[in-house]
Design a protein around this motif. Sequence first.
Motif, PDB file in Angstrom:
ATOM      1  N   PHE A 177      58.928  29.176  29.425  1.00  0.00           N
ATOM      2  CA  PHE A 177      59.075  30.570  29.236  1.00  0.00           C
ATOM      3  C   PHE A 177      57.993  31.324  30.099  1.00  0.00           C
ATOM      4  O   PHE A 177      57.257  31.999  29.186  1.00  0.00           O
ATOM      5  N   LEU A 180      58.120  36.396  34.062  1.00  0.00           N
ATOM      6  CA  LEU A 180      59.085  36.310  35.125  1.00  0.00           C
ATOM      7  C   LEU A 180      58.964  37.639  36.069  1.00  0.00           C
ATOM      8  O   LEU A 180      58.388  38.597  35.754  1.00  0.00           O
ATOM      9  N   ILE A 184      64.433  39.216  37.664  1.00  0.00           N
ATOM     10  CA  ILE A 184      65.013  38.113  36.692  1.00  0.00           C
ATOM     11  C   ILE A 184      64.976  38.397  35.434  1.00  0.00           C
ATOM     12  O   ILE A 184      63.756  38.821  34.737  1.00  0.00           O
ATOM     13  N   PRO A 186      65.076  38.163  31.355  1.00  0.00           N
ATOM     14  CA  PRO A 186      64.661  37.121  30.485  1.00  0.00           C
ATOM     15  C   PRO A 186      66.143  36.582  29.741  1.00  0.00           C
ATOM     16  O   PRO A 186      65.708  35.166  29.637  1.00  0.00           O
ATOM     17  N   GLU A 188      68.848  35.913  30.993  1.00  0.00           N
ATOM     18  CA  GLU A 188      69.239  35.098  32.332  1.00  0.00           C
ATOM     19  C   GLU A 188      68.446  33.630  32.121  1.00  0.00           C
ATOM     20  O   GLU A 188      69.156  32.626  32.295  1.00  0.00           O
ATOM     21  N   TRP A 189      67.129  33.754  32.191  1.00  0.00           N
ATOM     22  CA  TRP A 189      66.368  32.651  32.327  1.00  0.00           C
ATOM     23  C   TRP A 189      66.620  31.653  31.016  1.00  0.00           C
ATOM     24  O   TRP A 189      67.015  30.589  31.041  1.00  0.00           O
ATOM     25  N   HIS A 190      66.927  32.509  29.734  1.00  0.00           N
ATOM     26  CA  HIS A 190      67.192  31.921  28.484  1.00  0.00           C
ATOM     27  C   HIS A 190      68.505  31.037  28.723  1.00  0.00           C
ATOM     28  O   HIS A 190      68.715  29.741  28.367  1.00  0.00           O
ATOM     29  N   LEU A 248      68.177  29.531  40.343  1.00  0.00           N
ATOM     30  CA  LEU A 248      67.545  30.642  39.420  1.00  0.00           C
ATOM     31  C   LEU A 248      65.899  30.199  39.825  1.00  0.00           C
ATOM     32  O   LEU A 248      65.333  31.191  40.012  1.00  0.00           O
ATOM     33  N   TYR A 252      62.911  32.606  41.580  1.00  0.00           N
ATOM     34  CA  TYR A 252      61.870  32.611  40.742  1.00  0.00           C
ATOM     35  C   TYR A 252      60.660  32.233  41.560  1.00  0.00           C
ATOM     36  O   TYR A 252      59.441  33.068  41.651  1.00  0.00           O
TER      37      TYR A 252
END
Length: 267
Positions: A177, A180, A184, A186, A188-190, A248, A252
């Motif tokens: 993690f 970001l 983005i 967080p 969505e990242w997770h 994603l 990033y």
Amino acid sequence: MSPWHAFQAWRRQREARRHPLPAEAWQTACRRLPLLAALPADEAERLGERAWAFLRHKRISTPETAEFDLATRLGLAAQACLLTLGWSDAEAGEAFANVHEVVVVPEAFRRHVAEMDDAGVIHEYEDERVGETWFQGPVVISRIDLLDSGGWNGFNVVIHEFAHKLDMSNSRDADGFPPLPRDIDPREWHRVFTAVWDDLQAHLAHGRPTPIDAYAGSHPGECFAVCCELFFSAPGRLRHAYPALYALLSRYFAQDPLARRRPANHA
């Protein structure tokens, strides 16, 4: 641009004039490494300048052999800087502020590891590694595996270890993690990485081959590093396995490595 960032940009421009990129060595590095050879001219020029600055500001310890000429050292730095190529100079500089030294050792090395599982039981074992990274410590890379990196085969020890450094920019541990960008969420990242992690665990639990290197299923930090490694050096493989994750990571890193590939060599 803030006054501070404007000042830093001026300093970088002045330094670039005083210490111009060694063009012949950079061209040699690009010829040797397919990942660099595939870059458009403007991106190659920007990456070359960043790699040259990296060599001047970071301590690089390599074996004293002919194979570690300036072009090889530039190639090493460029593969690290490739991670931040889509970012601004200020963002790229901040990303590797926790990198002070790169140490190249002759070959893969062994470490005694002691880990505690969820039940509180300590497991000890010998682990063979081709690279290693610590928070505020050096990046250690095997010489043999460094020389095997730089192609489109999905293996790149430099990108893998420097992905850990990005991951450690906001914590002492690589947890998958990293900091970001604002666009983005967080959550969505997770969500995307959790879906990949769960899929890997399901394959491993049922003894099925995993869509990507099974090592990605050993730890969330390794999942991030392995996926970064594939994103740059086997983008087609990653997009085929996990298209949402590829999209994603493209946001990033602000890059699309798949677009650099020739159709005939799609990986």
